[in-house]
Write an enzyme that holds these catalytic residues in place. Structure first.
Site, PDB file in Angstrom:
ATOM      1  N   SER A  19       0.805  -1.217   0.000  1.00  0.00           N
ATOM      2  CA  SER A  19       0.000   0.000   0.000  1.00  0.00           C
ATOM      3  C   SER A  19       0.839   1.269   0.000  1.00  0.00           C
ATOM      4  CB  SER A  19      -0.941   0.008   1.210  1.00  0.00           C
ATOM      5  OG  SER A  19      -0.222  -0.122   2.420  1.00  0.00           O
ATOM      6  N   GLY A  62      -1.953  -4.372   1.075  1.00  0.00           N
ATOM      7  CA  GLY A  62      -2.040  -5.598   1.852  1.00  0.00           C
ATOM      8  C   GLY A  62      -1.030  -6.658   1.480  1.00  0.00           C
ATOM      9  N   ASN A 105       4.154  -5.403   5.801  1.00  0.00           N
ATOM     10  CA  ASN A 105       3.011  -6.198   6.268  1.00  0.00           C
ATOM     11  C   ASN A 105       3.449  -7.488   6.950  1.00  0.00           C
ATOM     12  OD1 ASN A 105       0.831  -4.483   5.489  1.00  0.00           O
ATOM     13  ND2 ASN A 105       1.191  -5.053   3.359  1.00  0.00           N
ATOM     14  N   ASP A 139      -4.447   6.522  10.448  1.00  0.00           N
ATOM     15  CA  ASP A 139      -4.083   5.172  10.887  1.00  0.00           C
ATOM     16  C   ASP A 139      -2.657   5.102  11.420  1.00  0.00           C
ATOM     17  OD1 ASP A 139      -2.522   5.276   8.582  1.00  0.00           O
ATOM     18  OD2 ASP A 139      -3.705   3.809   7.472  1.00  0.00           O
ATOM     19  N   HIS A 164       0.060   4.969   7.010  1.00  0.00           N
ATOM     20  CA  HIS A 164       0.176   5.384   5.610  1.00  0.00           C
ATOM     21  C   HIS A 164       0.461   6.884   5.498  1.00  0.00           C
ATOM     22  CE1 HIS A 164      -2.219   1.621   5.342  1.00  0.00           C
ATOM     23  NE2 HIS A 164      -1.379   1.415   4.342  1.00  0.00           N
TER      24      HIS A 164
END
Length: 217
Positions: A43, A80, A109, A192, A195
């Protein structure tokens, strides 16, 4: 998320079955004389939560255009994505997309999920090996990553060491830490905390360019 104008944006490659114009055409329809810079990641590369034109790959394209350096930037980011997913997906990407420079941005991730560091290492090395096999002359750059300290100090240290060790083992160049100057800075990240914002992506682009620049001359 192409060339000759600062208004251009990187091409976007998606998984087989999705509406991806370049991917569906295959390599036969692409300009063999053109040079391609492929960003392959998660991402962060895909530009989650920002406009396509604000993602660091687009900013790199604009930089190249402004300097009249003829590369088409291809954003092959998938939100993801883990290194295991990337190791499976790279086979299809390499069948669709010529590669002159390949920037590998995967692992974050894995770290957030606590995946074994040995597994992350194995997958990163496999991806690099596949790119080298398909395009022996391609320049490969690995983006370094870190994980938050709440993953535990032993895991965090081992995870961070994977990237320079893989870069050395596979003889590729390294961006020491893609999120340098952005990670952990609230004002440069979305709500979040993971990002980057558009301003954060500008710093990511600078971090990438610091390593990439010497290969685009």
């Amino acid at each position: 998320m192409v060339l000759a104008s600062c208004q251009n944006e990187p091409q976007k490659i998606k998984r087989e079955g999705e509406n991806a114009s370049v991917a569906q055409q295959g390599t036969d329809s692409l300009d063999a004389s053109q040079k391609y810079l492929v960003f392959f990641g998660n991402s962060l590369t895909a530009g989650y939560g920002v406009e396509p034109s604000e993602a660091f790959s687009s900013l790199i394209q604009k930089k190249l255009d402004s300097m009249k350096i003829s590369y088409v930037v291809v954003n092959a980011g998938l939100s993801g994505e883990t290194t295991a997913g990337g190791n499976s997906r790279i086979d299809w990407i390499l069948k669709q997309q010529p590669v002159d420079i390949f920037v590998l941005e995967l692992g974050a991730n894995d770290g957030l999920r606590g995946i074994a560091v040995a597994e992350t290492r194995k997958n990163l090395e496999s991806i690099i090996g596949k790119v080298k096999a398909a395009y022996p002359k391609a320049i490969i750059i690995l983006a370094g990553m870190m994980v938050p300290p709440n993953m535990g100090p032993d895991y965090s240290r081992s995870f961070q060491k994977v990237f320079p060790e893989v870069a050395q083992t596979k003889q590729v160049d390294l961006i020491p830490f893609l999120l340098e100057g952005v990670g952990g800075v609230d004002s440069l990240n979305q709500s979040d905390g993971i990002h980057p914002t558009p301003e954060g992506h500008k710093i990511l682009a600078s971090n990438v360019w610091a390593i990439l620049e010497k290969f685009t001359q």
